[in-house]
Design a protein around this motif. Structure first.
Motif, PDB file in Angstrom:
ATOM      1  N   GLN A  20      34.026  50.376  34.786  1.00 23.65           N
ATOM      2  CA  GLN A  20      33.476  49.206  35.024  1.00 23.65           C
ATOM      3  C   GLN A  20      32.582  48.581  34.062  1.00 23.65           C
ATOM      4  O   GLN A  20      32.866  47.379  33.866  1.00 23.65           O
ATOM      5  N   ARG A 107      33.253  38.074  38.629  1.00 29.91           N
ATOM      6  CA  ARG A 107      33.249  39.720  38.695  1.00 29.91           C
ATOM      7  C   ARG A 107      34.447  40.377  39.320  1.00 29.91           C
ATOM      8  O   ARG A 107      34.938  41.315  38.822  1.00 29.91           O
ATOM      9  N   ASN A 108      35.048  39.798  40.386  1.00 30.78           N
ATOM     10  CA  ASN A 108      36.121  40.287  41.018  1.00 30.78           C
ATOM     11  C   ASN A 108      37.336  39.749  40.606  1.00 30.78           C
ATOM     12  O   ASN A 108      38.464  39.971  41.130  1.00 30.78           O
ATOM     13  N   ASP A 111      40.162  42.236  36.662  1.00 27.69           N
ATOM     14  CA  ASP A 111      40.221  43.670  37.128  1.00 27.69           C
ATOM     15  C   ASP A 111      40.990  44.662  36.334  1.00 27.69           C
ATOM     16  O   ASP A 111      41.349  45.967  36.982  1.00 27.69           O
ATOM     17  N   SER A 157      41.169  46.082  44.714  1.00 26.08           N
ATOM     18  CA  SER A 157      40.025  45.484  45.625  1.00 26.08           C
ATOM     19  C   SER A 157      39.212  46.376  46.351  1.00 26.08           C
ATOM     20  O   SER A 157      38.212  46.208  46.739  1.00 26.08           O
ATOM     21  N   GLN A 234      35.290  45.649  51.755  1.00 34.51           N
ATOM     22  CA  GLN A 234      36.091  46.367  51.201  1.00 34.51           C
ATOM     23  C   GLN A 234      36.848  47.076  52.538  1.00 34.51           C
ATOM     24  O   GLN A 234      38.070  47.552  52.402  1.00 34.51           O
TER      25      GLN A 234
END
Length: 376
Positions: A20, A107-108, A111, A157, A234
């Motif tokens: 991450q 941030r998302n 990936d 995700s 999630q």
């Protein structure tokens, strides 16, 4: 030929933190390079090239020491990604399409990161070594064949991690098969083959609609901006992921069966993006995943040495596959009845045979005798 092999990896908690952190550094670098390009263009009227930005990386490492923890080629690949985004932007501008200027990544929205040449290896113990991360457990559910070119590590995700290897390998040709098939896709049945085989539509999204609505209702009751609402995203993502997995597994298995059994494959050249504008059928068309099915058919047929063609779908449902008579066919009319030769057959089967005939004609192969009989 080039192929992609994707495997699930299981990092430890420490390794997941490092993965991450690598993503965060790559995202920061991407946004910084994008801002740099915008400022230089606004000040000078000229853009920066790829190599001009790559040459700034040593200076950036001094200004931001955390960049040094990321493999140098991974950082260079970030600049390559931004350069490709700008090339696609200028291509769309010249083509008169909607430009879509490269955007800053949240941030998302970032990936994955890539090792283009080095910095990784597969150990004999069955573990993946990635520079800056360590030895990661990997599940090689199928053998990896060919010369490995690149490694891309991606976070889904739902928080799962995957390793995608781009390899250069020899194609696996299948023995010649004289069987020829035309395929008509639809919503009533997923696909109808010209030999009479009908594959039922699985409708995976429709099956999961109640479960999806349940978790979405719970999500809407959670207060905006709270940690509980962020974590609950999630849960929704897992439902969508389950649908996508089931759909992809279905199309993979079906496309493999068709390629193994047929030497010639003809399908419709559908523009699915335009078809989903129909507000009554958009959900069902998206659930059918015709484009995904055709893409898998194409690359598997290409590797196996099969002939794969796309034909114009116009009038394939309205033309008699026996005598060629054309008539109007409303969508609710499932039986094709020809007033000229009195042939009677399912409308999708009739379309599949027409698709096969058009496909054979497009590649110069002889047409076979019609499979249906008068009054059938």
């Amino acid at each position: 030929m080039h192929k992609m092999f994707v495997y699930r990896i299981y990092p430890t908690k420490k390794q997941a933190t490092l993965l991450q952190a690598t993503l965060d550094e790559c995202r920061w670098l991407y946004n910084h390079l994008l801002e740099q390009r915008k400022k230089v263009y606004e000040q000078t009227g000229k853009g920066l090239s790829l190599y001009q930005q790559i040459n700034t990386l040593p200076v950036l490492k001094q200004q931001r020491p955390s960049l040094a923890s990321v493999h140098s080629q991974v950082l260079q690949n970030v600049a390559v990604r931004l350069d490709l985004a700008f090339k696609a932007f200028f291509r769309r501008v010249k083509a008169g399409e909607k430009p879509g200027y490269p955007r800053f990544k949240g941030r998302n929205r970032y990936d994955s990161f890539t090792y283009p040449q080095s910095g990784f290896r597969l150990d004999e113990q069955g573990k993946l070594y990635a520079s800056g991360i360590g030895h990661i457990k990997i599940v090689l559910h199928r053998p990896l064949r060919g010369k490995i070119q690149t490694l891309t590590i991606r976070r889904s995700s739902t928080g799962k991690w995957y390793a995608a290897f781009s390899v250069e390998c020899e194609p696996e040709r299948l023995p010649e098969n004289p069987h020829q098939v035309g395929i008509d896709v639809g919503l009533h049945t997923f696909a109808t083959l010209s030999d009479g085989t009908a594959i039922a539509a699985p409708r995976f999204f429709r099956q999961e609609e109640r479960a999806l609505a349940k978790v979405q209702r719970k999500h809407s009751r959670l207060a905006e901006g709270t940690p509980e609402r962020r974590q609950h995203r999630q849960v929704i993502a897992r439902v969508h992921e389950r649908i996508a997995f089931r759909r992809k597994n279905f199309t993979h298995q079906l496309s493999r069966q068709i390629v193994n059994a047929s030497g010639f494959i003809a399908v419709e050249d559908l523009h699915v993006n335009r078809m989903v504008h129909h507000h009554c059928l958009a959900k069902s068309i998206s659930d059918a995943a015709w484009s995904q099915f055709f893409d898998q058919l194409f690359y598997k047929a290409e590797e196996a040495g099969r002939t794969f063609v796309k034909v114009n779908p116009a009038y394939t449902s309205q033309t008699c596959s026996v005598c060629g008579h054309r008539q109007k066919m409303p969508l609710d009319q499932r039986l094709f009845e020809c007033p000229c030769c009195h042939a009677q057959l399912d409308r999708d089967l009739n379309a599949a045979r027409n698709i096969k005939a058009l496909g054979l004609q497009s590649v110069g192969l002889p047409l076979e005798a019609p499979a249906s009989r008068r009054g059938e």
